[in-house]
Design a protein around this motif. Structure first.
Motif, PDB file in Angstrom:
ATOM      1  N   ASP A 128       0.798  -1.219   0.000  1.00 10.39           N
ATOM      2  CA  ASP A 128       0.000   0.000   0.000  1.00 10.39           C
ATOM      3  C   ASP A 128       0.831   1.269   0.000  1.00 10.39           C
ATOM      4  OD1 ASP A 128       0.891   0.444   2.558  1.00 10.39           O
ATOM      5  OD2 ASP A 128      -1.015   0.052   3.545  1.00 10.39           O
ATOM      6  N   GLY A 129       2.136   1.148   0.136  1.00  9.81           N
ATOM      7  CA  GLY A 129       2.996   2.306  -0.035  1.00  9.81           C
ATOM      8  C   GLY A 129       3.302   3.058   1.231  1.00  9.81           C
ATOM      9  N   THR A 130       2.703   2.708   2.364  1.00 11.25           N
ATOM     10  CA  THR A 130       2.998   3.420   3.597  1.00 11.25           C
ATOM     11  C   THR A 130       4.473   3.250   3.952  1.00 11.25           C
ATOM     12  OG1 THR A 130       0.768   3.052   4.423  1.00 11.25           O
ATOM     13  CG2 THR A 130       2.448   3.616   6.047  1.00 11.25           C
ATOM     14  N   THR A 131       5.140   4.375   4.223  1.00 16.78           N
ATOM     15  CA  THR A 131       6.560   4.295   4.548  1.00 16.78           C
ATOM     16  C   THR A 131       6.939   5.424   5.486  1.00 16.78           C
ATOM     17  OG1 THR A 131       8.773   4.035   3.585  1.00 16.78           O
ATOM     18  CG2 THR A 131       7.388   5.724   2.634  1.00 16.78           C
ATOM     19  N   LEU A 132       8.018   5.222   6.193  1.00 15.68           N
ATOM     20  CA  LEU A 132       8.560   6.253   7.074  1.00 15.68           C
ATOM     21  C   LEU A 132       9.432   7.177   6.243  1.00 15.68           C
ATOM     22  CD1 LEU A 132       9.219   7.429   9.887  1.00 15.68           C
ATOM     23  CD2 LEU A 132      10.993   5.683  10.088  1.00 15.68           C
ATOM     24  N   ALA A 133       9.035   8.446   6.123  1.00 20.24           N
ATOM     25  CA  ALA A 133       9.703   9.359   5.204  1.00 20.24           C
ATOM     26  C   ALA A 133      10.477  10.464   5.880  1.00 20.24           C
ATOM     27  CB  ALA A 133       8.668   9.994   4.261  1.00 20.24           C
ATOM     28  N   ALA A 134      10.144  10.823   7.119  1.00 17.75           N
ATOM     29  CA  ALA A 134      10.789  11.976   7.757  1.00 17.75           C
ATOM     30  C   ALA A 134      10.823  11.787   9.261  1.00 17.75           C
ATOM     31  CB  ALA A 134      10.053  13.271   7.403  1.00 17.75           C
ATOM     32  N   ILE A 135      11.774  12.461   9.867  1.00 20.24           N
ATOM     33  CA  ILE A 135      11.923  12.442  11.321  1.00 20.24           C
ATOM     34  C   ILE A 135      12.189  13.869  11.776  1.00 20.24           C
ATOM     35  CG2 ILE A 135      13.261  11.564  13.274  1.00 20.24           C
ATOM     36  CD1 ILE A 135      14.060   9.202  11.462  1.00 20.24           C
ATOM     37  N   GLY A 136      11.461  14.290  12.785  1.00 20.17           N
ATOM     38  CA  GLY A 136      11.730  15.580  13.406  1.00 20.17           C
ATOM     39  C   GLY A 136      12.668  15.394  14.576  1.00 20.17           C
ATOM     40  N   LEU A 137      13.793  16.088  14.562  1.00 16.54           N
ATOM     41  CA  LEU A 137      14.790  15.964  15.615  1.00 16.54           C
ATOM     42  C   LEU A 137      14.748  17.185  16.518  1.00 16.54           C
ATOM     43  CD1 LEU A 137      17.778  14.635  13.476  1.00 16.54           C
ATOM     44  CD2 LEU A 137      16.333  13.319  15.039  1.00 16.54           C
ATOM     45  N   GLU A 138      14.534  16.968  17.787  1.00 18.73           N
ATOM     46  CA  GLU A 138      14.646  18.062  18.742  1.00 18.73           C
ATOM     47  C   GLU A 138      16.102  18.511  18.785  1.00 18.73           C
ATOM     48  OE1 GLU A 138      12.455  19.675  20.398  1.00 18.73           O
ATOM     49  OE2 GLU A 138      10.654  18.420  20.474  1.00 18.73           O
ATOM     50  N   SER A 139      16.328  19.790  18.486  1.00 17.18           N
ATOM     51  CA  SER A 139      17.696  20.289  18.419  1.00 17.18           C
ATOM     52  C   SER A 139      17.884  21.423  19.413  1.00 17.18           C
ATOM     53  CB  SER A 139      18.012  20.790  17.009  1.00 17.18           C
ATOM     54  OG  SER A 139      19.304  21.392  16.966  1.00 17.18           O
ATOM     55  N   PRO A 140      19.012  21.454  20.132  1.00 16.72           N
ATOM     56  CA  PRO A 140      19.257  22.573  21.035  1.00 16.72           C
ATOM     57  C   PRO A 140      19.461  23.886  20.296  1.00 16.72           C
ATOM     58  CG  PRO A 140      21.200  21.183  20.871  1.00 16.72           C
ATOM     59  CD  PRO A 140      20.092  20.464  20.162  1.00 16.72           C
ATOM     60  N   ASP A 141      19.858  23.787  19.007  1.00 16.94           N
ATOM     61  CA  ASP A 141      20.072  24.981  18.180  1.00 16.94           C
ATOM     62  C   ASP A 141      19.828  24.582  16.727  1.00 16.94           C
ATOM     63  OD1 ASP A 141      20.933  27.222  16.800  1.00 16.94           O
ATOM     64  OD2 ASP A 141      22.677  27.564  18.075  1.00 16.94           O
ATOM     65  N   PRO A 142      18.570  24.608  16.276  1.00 17.28           N
ATOM     66  CA  PRO A 142      18.264  24.147  14.916  1.00 17.28           C
ATOM     67  C   PRO A 142      19.058  24.873  13.831  1.00 17.28           C
ATOM     68  CG  PRO A 142      16.250  24.380  16.182  1.00 17.28           C
ATOM     69  CD  PRO A 142      17.344  24.968  17.019  1.00 17.28           C
ATOM     70  N   ALA A 143      19.258  26.176  13.974  1.00 18.13           N
ATOM     71  CA  ALA A 143      19.996  26.918  12.951  1.00 18.13           C
ATOM     72  C   ALA A 143      21.447  26.460  12.887  1.00 18.13           C
ATOM     73  CB  ALA A 143      19.920  28.421  13.241  1.00 18.13           C
ATOM     74  N   ALA A 144      22.079  26.235  14.036  1.00 18.12           N
ATOM     75  CA  ALA A 144      23.463  25.760  14.051  1.00 18.12           C
ATOM     76  C   ALA A 144      23.558  24.352  13.476  1.00 18.12           C
ATOM     77  CB  ALA A 144      24.003  25.785  15.479  1.00 18.12           C
ATOM     78  N   ALA A 145      22.574  23.508  13.789  1.00 23.40           N
ATOM     79  CA  ALA A 145      22.564  22.151  13.240  1.00 23.40           C
ATOM     80  C   ALA A 145      22.461  22.187  11.722  1.00 23.40           C
ATOM     81  CB  ALA A 145      21.410  21.351  13.843  1.00 23.40           C
ATOM     82  N   ALA A 146      21.644  23.104  11.195  1.00 21.80           N
ATOM     83  CA  ALA A 146      21.499  23.232   9.745  1.00 21.80           C
ATOM     84  C   ALA A 146      22.789  23.733   9.110  1.00 21.80           C
ATOM     85  CB  ALA A 146      20.347  24.170   9.415  1.00 21.80           C
ATOM     86  N   ARG A 147      23.493  24.657   9.781  1.00 21.30           N
ATOM     87  CA  ARG A 147      24.758  25.168   9.229  1.00 21.30           C
ATOM     88  C   ARG A 147      25.794  24.057   9.145  1.00 21.30           C
ATOM     89  NH1 ARG A 147      23.433  29.695  12.490  1.00 21.30           N
ATOM     90  NH2 ARG A 147      24.797  28.966  14.173  1.00 21.30           N
ATOM     91  N   ARG A 148      25.860  23.220  10.170  1.00 19.06           N
ATOM     92  CA  ARG A 148      26.823  22.118  10.124  1.00 19.06           C
ATOM     93  C   ARG A 148      26.450  21.126   9.021  1.00 19.06           C
ATOM     94  NH1 ARG A 148      30.896  19.792  12.912  1.00 19.06           N
ATOM     95  NH2 ARG A 148      31.070  17.510  12.839  1.00 19.06           N
ATOM     96  N   ALA A 149      25.165  20.820   8.916  1.00 16.82           N
ATOM     97  CA  ALA A 149      24.726  19.884   7.881  1.00 16.82           C
ATOM     98  C   ALA A 149      25.109  20.399   6.496  1.00 16.82           C
ATOM     99  CB  ALA A 149      23.225  19.674   7.974  1.00 16.82           C
TER     100      ALA A 149
END
Length: 605
Positions: A348-369
């Protein structure tokens, strides 16, 4: 520092390899001779292509079986070398790699080896190029870096230096401390590769199991520090090959390779990256499906309630305790409906596509990524939507870097309108771990990505027996265990379906949770009676406990730190849930039970 990669490390034609290396951000390449021989481009054409792509040709390699041979054979070697030096001039390469001989004609005579390499360097100097002599770990007489350096030092020729290769050094257990005794200007080139720690023939180990730095068990960081201490100022170059890379797409492999060098430079202390902002928990998991009914029914039986809906998108929020699951029925779900099971029947196509990660500093995590080449995903966002950053993991899973109910930070939860008639149930579930099956060719890349980009710790790798093959699994976790991702290698090449992913929900009483689930009409994965007969032989249980586990399909494991009880739902599409109870300081995932679970899932399918 400048970075380079050997073309033998990438799959495809030479043109494809050069393009992939340039796109990943490498400064130069080592041209592997076989790649040149198979290319329709002339050497001048390769040189021009590299120049157009912004790449330098840092090394031409290899020349084999040159030194310590009878004079008549050495005369033939000089004729070979003359041709290679002329070719290098056309390529624009100034350094030739010469490997220590494996020829049966080679003599165990260091003086002869030094004299002939000096004559080779004389010829190289006439063409304006250099010779880098490397000890192969399986060389006939020269197999260690210090032996190779002794011969180079004895030869005393300005156009002759040594090439150091981390695999050849560390696979033999050589102490890299002696590298610091080599003058930096005599280290003409540095090649890097990691490898898992295996007990096998070193040649087969080299050909089939090399990996990028940070993906194996060698202390490549210490070796590089020692090389840099000498004053070496050449590139950090990767020479990696294994059975996976020979078949994997060149583009993603090159990105994985460059990421490994960026992390290596960070660890060595010669490059500064944005500091990791290690996630502190799982904010949500997102399932995509073309049909929400079976997913909703399963969640309801697990005790979840649909508490909110996205303001603009067909995404529902389901909650139970601290566990939150998004169910997305938008167009992004439709491609997954075309997936098929091992037997070719549609799922039926159901799948796990995304995960939300609690981040102490989302902007800093995005810069490192972003600094580590993780694709930042574009998002269509209305003005009122929470400004969330998302990056793609190697397998395509979307990782949202976010915060939940934290002052001063955008709250992803604000994008949802609560259902006033359905308050969140005050349950006791929370996400224990999320198991992510990886494509067969991205397992090592995924471990390095989660370790380097997210700042998670990689645990020991374990092998798991599946009825259709042996699976490899390795967990990456935060130090406190708040985030746990067991990564498992998926389907082999040619198989059209990876094993299903799953979300493990922690509870303080797995027996009560299992009973509530079955009382609500849920069906747990049936476990064969033979398993419980064996469990009775291995462990002692209070009266009636094992019978309860048998009736409900609960599996059991115990280690020196605690106990683990767990059971599984039936699979919906490519997703299933696990109910787990950790007691004490149990840190594993019930790996001993995985073969039984996998066999039961195949039977149920």
């Amino acid at each position: 520092m400048r970075t380079s990669i050997a073309t033998v490390s990438l799959s495809g034609s030479l043109t494809e390899k050069l393009a992939a290396a340039a796109r990943a951000g490498f400064d130069g390449v080592e041209i592997f001779e076989n790649d040149l021989l198979a290319s329709p481009l002339t050497p001048e054409g390769v040189r021009a292509r590299c120049a157009d792509l912004g790449l330098t040709v840092d090394l031409f390699q290899p020349m084999r079986d040159v030194e310590a041979v009878p004079e008549t054979e050495f005369a033939r070697n000089l004729r070979r070398a003359r041709h290679k030096f002329e070719l290098m001039g056309r390529l624009g390469a100034d350094t030739l790699l010469v490997c220590s001989s494996v020829s049966p004609l080679a003599e165990d005579d260091d003086a002869l080896a030094a004299e002939q390499l000096a004559r080779l360097a004389d010829l190289a100097q006439d063409f304006g190029v250099r010779v880098a002599y490397e000890a192969l770990a399986w060389g006939r007489h020269v197999s260690t870096y210090d032996h190779a350096w002794h011969i180079v030092d004895t030869a005393g020729h300005p156009a002759l230096g040594t090439c150091l290769d981390s695999f050849h050094i560390l696979s033999r257990g050589s102490d890299p401390k002696g590298i610091e005794d080599i003058p930096g200007e005599k280290i003409f080139f540095l090649q890097l590769a990691d490898a898992p720690l295996l007990g096998m023939d070193v040649l087969q180990w080299s050909r089939h199991h090399r990996c990028f730095p940070g993906q194996g068990g060698f202390d490549v960081v210490d070796l590089v520090r020692r090389v840099l201490h000498t004053g070496y100022d050449g590139p950090l170059s990767l020479e990696v090959f294994n059975d996976v890379l020979r078949q994997a797409e060149a583009g993603p492999t090159a990105v994985d390779a460059r990421r490994s060098l960026l992390l290596l430079q960070e660890e060595v202390g010669v490059a500064a990256l944005p500091a990791p902002a290690t996630p502190t928990g799982i904010a949500f998991t997102e399932l995509v499906t073309p049909d929400a009914e079976p997913v909703g029914a399963l969640l309801g039986r697990l005790g979840f309630a649909r508490t909110a809906r996205h303001r603009r998108k067909p995404v529902d929020l389901w909650e139970q305790g601290d566990a939150r699951i998004l169910v997305n029925t938008g167009p992004t779900a439709l491609p997954h409906s075309r997936l098929r099971s091992r037997g070719g029947t549609p799922v039926d196509g159901t799948t796990l596509a995304a995960i939300g990660l609690e981040s102490p500093d989302p902007a800093a995590a995005a810069r490192r990524a972003e600094a580590l080449l993780a694709p930042v995903l574009p998002r269509r966002r209305a003005a009122e939507d929470a400004p969330l950053d998302a990056v793609a993991a190697p397998d395509g899973t979307e990782l949202f870097l976010c915060a939940t109910h934290r002052p001063g930070l955008p709250d992803w939860r604000a994008d949802f309108e609560d259902d006033p008639h359905t308050p969140a149930p005050a349950g006791a579930l929370r996400v224990d771990h999320v198991a992510l099956t990886q494509p067969w060719h991205q397992f090592d890349e995924a471990v390095l990505f989660h370790r380097g980009v997210l700042g998670l710790d990689a645990q020991e790798s374990v092998d798991v027996a599946d009825p259709y093959g042996l699976l490899r699994s390795r967990a990456v976790t935060s130090g406190d265990g708040a985030v746990r991702f067991p990564l498992t290698v998926g389907a082999a090449p040619g198989d059209d379906t990876a094993h299903a992913r799953h979300i493990a929900l922690a509870t303080d009483d797995v027996v009560a949770a299992a009973r509530r689930f079955t009382a609500a009409g849920g069906r747990l994965l049936p476990i064969p009676a033979n398993y419980y007969d064996d469990l009775a032989a291995r462990f002692e249980f209070p009266d009636g406990e094992l019978e309860t586990y048998r009736d409900l399909g609960i599996l059991y494991d115990r280690d020196a730190h605690g106990t683990f009880r767990h059971c599984y739902t039936r699979t919906v599409g490519r997703v299933f849930f696990e109910l787990v109870q950790r007691d004490g300081d149990y840190r594993g995932y019930g790996a001993a039970n995985a073969p039984v679970r996998l066999a039961a899932q195949h039977t149920a399918r």
